[in-house]
Design a protein around this motif. Structure first.
Motif, PDB file in Angstrom:
ATOM      1  N   HIS A  40      -7.688 -14.625 -33.390  1.00  0.00           N
ATOM      2  CA  HIS A  40      -7.642 -15.466 -32.563  1.00  0.00           C
ATOM      3  C   HIS A  40      -8.146 -14.951 -31.118  1.00  0.00           C
ATOM      4  O   HIS A  40      -8.293 -15.367 -30.109  1.00  0.00           O
ATOM      5  CB  HIS A  40      -6.300 -16.191 -32.276  1.00  0.00           C
ATOM      6  CG  HIS A  40      -5.908 -17.240 -33.277  1.00  0.00           C
ATOM      7  ND1 HIS A  40      -5.305 -16.843 -34.580  1.00  0.00           N
ATOM      8  CD2 HIS A  40      -6.449 -18.501 -33.348  1.00  0.00           C
ATOM      9  CE1 HIS A  40      -5.096 -18.043 -35.125  1.00  0.00           C
ATOM     10  NE2 HIS A  40      -5.821 -19.046 -34.519  1.00  0.00           N
ATOM     11  N   HIS A  41      -8.349 -13.363 -31.309  1.00  0.00           N
ATOM     12  CA  HIS A  41      -8.614 -12.785 -29.861  1.00  0.00           C
ATOM     13  C   HIS A  41      -9.750 -11.441 -30.580  1.00  0.00           C
ATOM     14  O   HIS A  41      -9.183 -10.603 -30.849  1.00  0.00           O
ATOM     15  CB  HIS A  41      -7.394 -12.368 -29.116  1.00  0.00           C
ATOM     16  CG  HIS A  41      -7.920 -11.447 -27.963  1.00  0.00           C
ATOM     17  ND1 HIS A  41      -7.209 -11.937 -26.649  1.00  0.00           N
ATOM     18  CD2 HIS A  41      -8.560 -10.583 -27.619  1.00  0.00           C
ATOM     19  CE1 HIS A  41      -7.765 -11.276 -25.577  1.00  0.00           C
ATOM     20  NE2 HIS A  41      -8.450 -10.168 -26.236  1.00  0.00           N
ATOM     21  N   SER A  42     -10.888 -11.814 -30.138  1.00  0.00           N
ATOM     22  CA  SER A  42     -11.895 -10.635 -30.691  1.00  0.00           C
ATOM     23  C   SER A  42     -12.836 -10.777 -29.599  1.00  0.00           C
ATOM     24  O   SER A  42     -12.885 -11.543 -28.742  1.00  0.00           O
ATOM     25  CB  SER A  42     -12.142 -10.799 -31.971  1.00  0.00           C
ATOM     26  OG  SER A  42     -12.705  -9.752 -32.315  1.00  0.00           O
ATOM     27  N   HIS A  43     -13.848  -9.752 -29.786  1.00  0.00           N
ATOM     28  CA  HIS A  43     -15.145  -9.501 -29.009  1.00  0.00           C
ATOM     29  C   HIS A  43     -16.073  -9.349 -29.969  1.00  0.00           C
ATOM     30  O   HIS A  43     -16.669  -8.073 -29.688  1.00  0.00           O
ATOM     31  CB  HIS A  43     -14.893  -8.497 -27.778  1.00  0.00           C
ATOM     32  CG  HIS A  43     -13.846  -8.346 -27.029  1.00  0.00           C
ATOM     33  ND1 HIS A  43     -13.902  -9.504 -25.771  1.00  0.00           N
ATOM     34  CD2 HIS A  43     -12.553  -8.313 -27.119  1.00  0.00           C
ATOM     35  CE1 HIS A  43     -12.534  -9.503 -25.147  1.00  0.00           C
ATOM     36  NE2 HIS A  43     -11.883  -8.754 -26.242  1.00  0.00           N
ATOM     37  N   PRO A  44     -16.355 -10.274 -30.791  1.00  0.00           N
ATOM     38  CA  PRO A  44     -17.586  -9.833 -31.892  1.00  0.00           C
ATOM     39  C   PRO A  44     -18.806  -9.357 -31.366  1.00  0.00           C
ATOM     40  O   PRO A  44     -19.524  -8.460 -32.091  1.00  0.00           O
ATOM     41  CB  PRO A  44     -17.435 -11.066 -32.874  1.00  0.00           C
ATOM     42  CG  PRO A  44     -16.824 -12.268 -31.917  1.00  0.00           C
ATOM     43  CD  PRO A  44     -15.778 -11.567 -30.969  1.00  0.00           C
TER      44      PRO A  44
ATOM     45  N   ILE B  10     -12.179 -20.708 -20.652  1.00  0.00           N
ATOM     46  CA  ILE B  10     -12.335 -19.896 -19.856  1.00  0.00           C
ATOM     47  C   ILE B  10     -11.223 -18.682 -19.623  1.00  0.00           C
ATOM     48  O   ILE B  10     -10.249 -19.043 -19.918  1.00  0.00           O
ATOM     49  CB  ILE B  10     -12.447 -20.420 -18.358  1.00  0.00           C
ATOM     50  CG1 ILE B  10     -13.243 -21.550 -18.258  1.00  0.00           C
ATOM     51  CG2 ILE B  10     -12.676 -19.266 -17.381  1.00  0.00           C
ATOM     52  CD1 ILE B  10     -14.810 -21.226 -18.228  1.00  0.00           C
ATOM     53  N   LYS B  11     -11.635 -17.290 -19.859  1.00  0.00           N
ATOM     54  CA  LYS B  11     -10.802 -16.423 -19.686  1.00  0.00           C
ATOM     55  C   LYS B  11     -10.739 -15.657 -18.453  1.00  0.00           C
ATOM     56  O   LYS B  11     -11.703 -15.325 -17.901  1.00  0.00           O
ATOM     57  CB  LYS B  11     -11.076 -15.268 -20.695  1.00  0.00           C
ATOM     58  CG  LYS B  11     -10.087 -14.198 -20.716  1.00  0.00           C
ATOM     59  CD  LYS B  11     -10.038 -13.350 -22.201  1.00  0.00           C
ATOM     60  CE  LYS B  11      -9.245 -12.325 -22.032  1.00  0.00           C
ATOM     61  NZ  LYS B  11     -10.008 -11.070 -22.781  1.00  0.00           N
ATOM     62  N   LEU B  12      -9.405 -15.268 -18.074  1.00  0.00           N
ATOM     63  CA  LEU B  12      -9.085 -14.972 -16.733  1.00  0.00           C
ATOM     64  C   LEU B  12      -8.335 -13.478 -16.908  1.00  0.00           C
ATOM     65  O   LEU B  12      -7.848 -13.549 -17.962  1.00  0.00           O
ATOM     66  CB  LEU B  12      -8.471 -15.607 -15.597  1.00  0.00           C
ATOM     67  CG  LEU B  12      -8.854 -17.073 -15.293  1.00  0.00           C
ATOM     68  CD1 LEU B  12      -7.982 -17.881 -14.283  1.00  0.00           C
ATOM     69  CD2 LEU B  12     -10.188 -16.939 -14.477  1.00  0.00           C
TER      70      LEU B  12
ATOM     71  N   GLU C 276      -2.848 -14.329 -23.137  1.00  0.00           N
ATOM     72  CA  GLU C 276      -3.479 -13.203 -24.068  1.00  0.00           C
ATOM     73  C   GLU C 276      -2.581 -11.983 -24.217  1.00  0.00           C
ATOM     74  O   GLU C 276      -2.283 -11.444 -23.006  1.00  0.00           O
ATOM     75  CB  GLU C 276      -5.000 -12.701 -23.848  1.00  0.00           C
ATOM     76  CG  GLU C 276      -5.823 -14.041 -23.795  1.00  0.00           C
ATOM     77  CD  GLU C 276      -5.704 -14.947 -25.094  1.00  0.00           C
ATOM     78  OE1 GLU C 276      -5.918 -14.279 -26.237  1.00  0.00           O
ATOM     79  OE2 GLU C 276      -5.479 -16.253 -24.879  1.00  0.00           O
ATOM     80  N   HIS C 277      -2.086 -11.387 -25.116  1.00  0.00           N
ATOM     81  CA  HIS C 277      -1.303 -10.229 -25.255  1.00  0.00           C
ATOM     82  C   HIS C 277       0.180 -10.372 -24.855  1.00  0.00           C
ATOM     83  O   HIS C 277       1.013  -9.779 -25.652  1.00  0.00           O
ATOM     84  CB  HIS C 277      -1.976  -8.940 -24.486  1.00  0.00           C
ATOM     85  CG  HIS C 277      -3.570  -8.906 -24.798  1.00  0.00           C
ATOM     86  ND1 HIS C 277      -4.154  -9.092 -25.716  1.00  0.00           N
ATOM     87  CD2 HIS C 277      -4.409  -8.877 -23.662  1.00  0.00           C
ATOM     88  CE1 HIS C 277      -5.316  -9.042 -25.517  1.00  0.00           C
ATOM     89  NE2 HIS C 277      -5.506  -9.097 -24.346  1.00  0.00           N
ATOM     90  N   CYS C 278       0.401 -10.546 -23.597  1.00  0.00           N
ATOM     91  CA  CYS C 278       1.946 -10.710 -23.231  1.00  0.00           C
ATOM     92  C   CYS C 278       2.784  -9.786 -23.816  1.00  0.00           C
ATOM     93  O   CYS C 278       4.031 -10.038 -24.211  1.00  0.00           O
ATOM     94  CB  CYS C 278       2.412 -12.232 -23.115  1.00  0.00           C
ATOM     95  SG  CYS C 278       2.136 -12.816 -24.617  1.00  0.00           S
TER      96      CYS C 278
ATOM     97  N   SER D 104      -6.611  -9.356 -33.044  1.00  0.00           N
ATOM     98  CA  SER D 104      -6.627  -7.963 -33.057  1.00  0.00           C
ATOM     99  C   SER D 104      -7.095  -7.409 -31.807  1.00  0.00           C
ATOM    100  O   SER D 104      -6.856  -6.236 -31.771  1.00  0.00           O
ATOM    101  CB  SER D 104      -7.531  -7.640 -34.227  1.00  0.00           C
ATOM    102  OG  SER D 104      -8.979  -7.800 -33.953  1.00  0.00           O
ATOM    103  N   ASP D 105      -7.885  -8.005 -31.292  1.00  0.00           N
ATOM    104  CA  ASP D 105      -8.659  -7.754 -29.919  1.00  0.00           C
ATOM    105  C   ASP D 105      -9.458  -6.561 -30.541  1.00  0.00           C
ATOM    106  O   ASP D 105     -10.208  -5.696 -29.711  1.00  0.00           O
ATOM    107  CB  ASP D 105      -7.808  -6.988 -28.887  1.00  0.00           C
ATOM    108  CG  ASP D 105      -8.489  -7.070 -27.445  1.00  0.00           C
ATOM    109  OD1 ASP D 105      -9.461  -7.571 -27.132  1.00  0.00           O
ATOM    110  OD2 ASP D 105      -7.587  -6.556 -26.624  1.00  0.00           O
ATOM    111  N   GLY D 106      -9.876  -6.317 -31.966  1.00  0.00           N
ATOM    112  CA  GLY D 106     -10.844  -5.493 -32.358  1.00  0.00           C
ATOM    113  C   GLY D 106     -10.186  -3.807 -32.239  1.00  0.00           C
ATOM    114  O   GLY D 106     -11.077  -2.962 -32.464  1.00  0.00           O
TER     115      GLY D 106
END
Ligand SMILES: [Zn+2]
Length: 406
Positions: free
Chosen positions: A13-17, A195-197, A276-278, A343-345
């Motif tokens: 659910h959280h990556s930067h492919p 949108i991500k901040l 995200e992350h928290c 994973s955030d990769g």
């Protein structure tokens, strides 16, 4: 006694492919804890006239002096968090014309956090990525057990076209920053899910904002004042997109949830919202976030930060990192519903994700296999599965990824 189980492929659910595909051929020193080995990998990374780009530097292992890097040809080194970077003198001379602001400010952590999108665009501009490269990167992800990888930092309309050309639109979902979004055409904006901040920085760069100072004395960064954040969040809901806010430190998470509550009061509730992350969310803030309907997107692999960032986290913070048991048992969060995993990769793949979920450094960080599957897996076995062997005594897992076809 070992447990054996079959689970679906992962939905990260959280990556930067796109970022990782672009940089897939750059040397990665994230697993190198010995400086002379890192320097020899760096020495091997130069070819032709191009700037060499090295990824994955973990400064809990070693640092670099500017003068030692200046002896090399043009070189850029990214911290594993992607929230800080080193640019040697040769690279600065080559980049000052195209990225004057970055060259002037890359040593200023607060500037880097306020300009994350610009820094990511800079990374992406150094090595172009083709549809073929993107496709082969998604093959690699699949072999690691990851079928779907949500894009948290879409670079622009060109990236969507590349995903289309590689027939990968069904294996991602796009989020981008407000500035990029506002420069896109109506048709492009329709392709954007959210949108991500960024509310703070990262532990790797000592820029995540904790209530206490890092052991080095560094304070971490809050990117916005409350009023600025309020306006940005309102803008995201005004354009009708889902919101994701990066917040790692307890102070940053508190701020985000406090401002979201103000926004909710002004407009009868929130649009779809994720934090995200928290990693250092407090029980009080967790309950408030839950009551506001905020989803949390967290990374089981970041439980290992409790070990690798012992060198910087204030007293007592290692134990507070990734408090999954508090969230699930006390604050009322439910895996797969309003607690999602990714994973955030760092790194990608099922093995590290599952092992750090089941056998993290602290008991408060443990996830059960069912919670892992609910928060992190595809809902079907259409494209393959993962056979898992769990050794509870050794605290280890073995994973075997089986793909239907690629
Ligand atoms: Zn990320």
């Amino acid at each position: 006694m070992k447990r054996v189980q079959r689970i679906p492929l992962l939905k990260d659910h959280h990556s930067h492919p796109f970022l990782y595909a672009t940089l897939a051929h750059c040397p990665d020193i994230s697993s190198v804890s010995n400086k002379s080995e890192a320097l020899s990998r760096i020495r091997g990374s130069f070819s032709g006239e191009e700037i060499a780009v090295v990824m994955g530097w973990n400064d809990s292992y070693f640092g670099f002096a500017e003068c030692e890097l200046d002896l090399f040809p043009p070189l850029v080194i990214f911290n594993i968090s992607l929230h800080s970077l080193l640019i040697n003198v040769g690279a600065r001379e080559m980049l000052v014309g195209t990225f004057p602001e970055l060259v002037a400010n890359f040593r200023d952590g607060a500037w880097v956090e306020r300009n994350t999108a610009q820094v990511l665009n800079f990374i992406l501009s150094m090595k172009p990525c083709s549809a073929g490269q993107l496709k082969s990167y998604f093959h690699r992800l699949a072999r690691l057990g990851v079928w779907h990888a949500e894009e948290m930092s879409l670079k622009g309309a060109g990236e969507i076209e590349l995903f289309r050309a590689a027939s990968l639109l069904d294996r991602t979902r796009f989020r981008t920053d407000l500035t990029t979004f506002e420069t896109m055409t109506d048709a492009g904006q329709e392709q954007i899910y959210g949108i991500k901040l960024f509310a703070d920085g990262a532990l790797g760069a000592r820029s995540a904002r904790l209530e206490q100072r890092y052991l080095s004395g560094a304070e971490g960064v809050l990117v916005y004042a409350d009023e600025e954040l309020f306006l940005l969040i309102s803008r995201v809901f005004d354009v009708g997109k889902a919101l994701a806010v990066h917040a790692i430190g307890d102070t940053a998470v508190d701020q985000v949830v406090r401002v979201l509550e103000q926004v909710a009061n002004g407009r009868q509730g929130l649009g779809e919202t994720r934090v995200e992350h928290c990693q250092f969310i407090s029980p009080h803030t967790a309950r408030k976030a839950k009551s506001l309907g905020i989803t949390l997107c967290m990374q089981p692999n970041f439980s290992l930060d409790s070990l690798c960032y012992r060198d910087r986290l204030p007293q007592g913070y290692c134990r507070l990192n990734n408090p999954f048991r508090m969230l699930l048992d006390e604050a009322g969060y439910a895996a797969g519903e309003d607690l999602l995993l990714g994973s955030d990769g760092m790194p990608h793949g099922v093995h590290c994700a599952l092992e750090s979920a089941l056998f993290p450094p602290f008991p408060g960080q443990v996830l059960t296999l069912d919670e892992f599957v609910a928060g992190y897996c595809m809902s079907d076995y259409d494209n393959g599965y993962i056979d898992v062997v769990i050794d509870d005594v050794a605290g280890k897992v073995e994973t075997q990824v089986v793909l239907k076809e690629l």
